[in-house]
Design an enzyme around this catalytic site. Structure first.
Site, short mmCIF file in Angstrom:
data_model
loop_
_atom_site.label_atom_id
_atom_site.label_comp_id
_atom_site.label_asym_id
_atom_site.label_seq_id
_atom_site.Cartn_x
_atom_site.Cartn_y
_atom_site.Cartn_z
N HIS A 58 45.12 29.37 8.91
CA HIS A 58 43.67 29.36 9.16
C HIS A 58 43.42 28.13 10.03
O HIS A 58 44.12 27.12 9.87
CB HIS A 58 42.85 29.11 7.90
CG HIS A 58 42.98 30.11 6.81
ND1 HIS A 58 43.96 30.04 5.85
CD2 HIS A 58 42.23 31.18 6.49
CE1 HIS A 58 43.80 31.02 4.98
NE2 HIS A 58 42.77 31.74 5.34
N ASP B 184 43.33 24.89 8.09
CA ASP B 184 44.58 24.44 7.44
C ASP B 184 45.25 23.39 8.32
O ASP B 184 46.06 22.59 7.84
CB ASP B 184 45.61 25.57 7.32
CG ASP B 184 45.11 26.75 6.54
OD1 ASP B 184 44.21 26.58 5.71
OD2 ASP B 184 45.63 27.87 6.78
N GLU C 182 47.72 43.00 0.78
CA GLU C 182 48.22 41.98 -0.14
C GLU C 182 48.42 42.60 -1.52
O GLU C 182 47.52 43.24 -2.07
CB GLU C 182 47.24 40.80 -0.22
CG GLU C 182 47.72 39.76 -1.21
CD GLU C 182 47.01 38.42 -1.09
OE1 GLU C 182 46.68 38.01 0.04
OE2 GLU C 182 46.79 37.79 -2.13
N ASP D 201 50.91 40.77 2.89
CA ASP D 201 50.84 39.48 2.21
C ASP D 201 51.61 39.66 0.92
O ASP D 201 51.15 40.32 -0.01
CB ASP D 201 49.38 39.12 1.87
CG ASP D 201 48.76 38.20 2.90
OD1 ASP D 201 49.31 38.07 4.00
OD2 ASP D 201 47.71 37.61 2.61
N ASP E 15 51.70 34.68 0.97
CA ASP E 15 50.41 34.11 0.59
C ASP E 15 50.48 33.74 -0.89
O ASP E 15 49.73 34.24 -1.71
CB ASP E 15 49.30 35.13 0.87
CG ASP E 15 47.92 34.56 0.59
OD1 ASP E 15 47.81 33.33 0.49
OD2 ASP E 15 46.97 35.34 0.46
C1 XLS Z 1 42.69 35.20 -0.18
C2 XLS Z 1 43.35 35.71 0.99
C3 XLS Z 1 43.57 34.73 2.14
C4 XLS Z 1 43.85 35.50 3.40
C5 XLS Z 1 43.62 34.75 4.65
O1 XLS Z 1 42.66 35.84 -1.22
O2 XLS Z 1 44.54 36.29 0.57
O3 XLS Z 1 44.55 33.82 1.82
O4 XLS Z 1 45.17 35.96 3.46
O5 XLS Z 1 42.32 34.30 4.76
CA CA Z 2 46.27 36.91 1.77
CA CA Z 3 45.43 35.91 -1.85
#
Ligand code: XLS
Ligand code: CA
Ligand code: CA
Length: 439
Positions: free
Chosen positions: A101, A104, A268, A296, A338
């Site tokens: 990000h 970050d 994710e 993710d 992640d």
């Molecule tokens: C949060 C998200 C974040 C995204 C990117 O739950 O997983 O980390 O991957 O903003």
């Molecule tokens: Ca994520």
């Molecule tokens: Ca997450």
């Protein structure tokens, strides 16, 4: 330059009999599985935020891990130290990508012009490191959820000023993604959702999000971004209702607003399970809609109802994930961890062991998924299960060459139909157990 992790050597593959916690047992980058080396099946990426920034803080307690990397936190020296730490970390693990990000990378200033100036400096430095090491950028994104201004969302905010601010951050994050050669750009709708309908115009907010995405596509393409835009679905947390609930909802949104030529999904694991699905379900829904972009890779905790972002250790789920990925012909993106170490796991060794666990889990998942496909029993069973559609009236149904009257006549002629064949779920679970644990 002195090392930031002097006690950790390059992590090597030692095979499954190794007891060395700082060695791979299954991730053997050059091992060929179904015609491709593991490194190509599994383009792993380090998440800048959790690995280099998250220090174990939770709602009840402050940092447990020290991630100052020898510099004073909140300074540009610290931003540089994180780059040094990150690249040494990735090199020692053989990780070829990273994700970030905007905030970050540098401490955010009050004035966005100053933040952007800092971002220019740090990305020059990152670019140098990328050239030296061959490490690449998987995707970039803008953090439009942490700063208090985004309390009501970014694209979905009630404030036109905040909306401008979101646009400015996306513009810059896209420029940085292009500068670093990122393969993708992610929209995780951090706070794109709502708490109560009593103060919310859902249609208005969704249209505004879609417009922001359209402007992002237009600008991204105009500065040479050729990669995919991704939506990362999540059902809840931080907002009670998040607009990108799950893969199916996000696909509907993407299609409704004509974004489907440019957008895919970043799925994710822990978000899929929060939505009440399996990880595999959201991957399948994405894949059959041609929208499986990136992953993710983390896992949740079935006893907790929030986003725990744990390093994946569940081989069963990693196997079912890799089964979907292999069947879909791979990802255009990659596998971003992640994930974060648990609060009591605060040492450097923990950081490395966490990634080794995640990479080995997915490597083992890949090996086992390939075995499932090569074994063929599951695929053959599924094929056979629908065999009644291969000929006669079934074939006509699939080809769209019949109508309700003809089908009703067929039903009348047959009297009562046979029960469909057994689903044999118990047999199929036994096949899976055999492949996973019996060899
Ligand atoms: C949060 C998200 C974040 C995204 C990117 O739950 O997983 O980390 O991957 O903003
Ligand atoms: Ca994520
Ligand atoms: Ca997450």
């Amino acid at each position: 330059m002195s090392e930031i992790f002097p006690n950790i050597k390059k992590v090597e593959f030692e095979g499954k009999n190794s007891k060395n916690p700082l060695a791979f047992k299954y991730y053997d980058a050059d091992r060929v599985i179904m015609g491709k080396p593991m490194r190509e099946h599994l383009p792993f990426a380090m998440a800048w935020w959790h690995n280099l920034c998250a220090c174990g803080t939770d709602m009840f307690g402050r940092d447990t891990a020290d991630k100052s990397f020898g510099a004073e936190k909140g300074t540009m020296d610290h931003a540089k130290a994180k780059v040094d730490a990150g690249f040494e970390f990735m090199q020692k693990l053989g990780i070829e990508y990273f994700c970030f990000h905007d905030v970050d990378l540098v401490p955010e200033a009050d004035d966005i012009k100053e933040t952007n100036r800092r971002l220019d400096i740090i990305t020059d430095y990152i670019l140098e490191k990328m050239k030296q090491t061959g490490i690449k950028c998987l995707w970039g994104t803008a953090n439009m959820f942490s700063n208090p201004r985004f309390m009501n969302g970014a694209g979905s905010t009630n404030s036109a000023d905040v909306y401008c601010f979101a646009a400015a951050q996306i513009k810059k994050a896209l420029e940085l993604t292009v500068k670093l050669g990122g393969k993708g750009y992610v929209f995780w709708g951090g706070r794109e959702g709502y708490e109560t309908l009593l103060n919310t115009d859902v249609k208005f907010e969704q249209e505004n999000i879609a417009n922001l995405m359209k402007m992002a596509v237009e600008y991204g393409r105009s500065i040479g971004f050729k990669g995919d835009f991704y939506i990362e679905p999540k059902p809840k947390e931080p907002m009670k209702h998040q607009y990108d609930f799950d893969a199916a909802t996000a696909i509907g949104f993407i299609r409704q607003y004509g974004l489907d030529k440019d957008f895919k999904l970043n799925i994710e694991a822990n978000h899929a399970t929060l939505a009440g699905h399996t990880f595999q379900h959201d991957l399948r829904i994405s894949a059959i809609n041609g929208m499986l972009g990136s992953i993710d890779a983390n896992q949740g905790d079935y006893l907790l109802g929030w986003d725990t972002d744990e390093f994946p250790s569940n081989v069963y789920e990693a196997t079912m994930c890799m089964y979907e990925v292999l069947k879909a012909g791979g990802l255009t993106g990659g596998f971003n961890f992640d994930s974060k170490t648990r609060r009591p796991s605060y040492t450097e060794e923990d950081m490395f062991e966490a990634y080794i666990l995640g990479m080995d889990t997915f490597a083992l998942g890949l090996i086992k998924a390939a075995e499932i496909i090569e074994d063929g029993r599951i695929d053959n069973f599924v094929k056979e299960r629908y065999a009644s559609f291969n000929e006669g009236i079934g074939k006509k149904i699939r080809e769209g060459k019949t109508n309700l009257c003809e089908l009703a006549e067929a039903a009348e002629e047959m009297g009562a139909p046979q029960l469909p064949g057994s689903g044999r779920q118990e047999y199929l679970n036994a096949v899976l157990n055999d492949i996973l644990f019996g060899r």
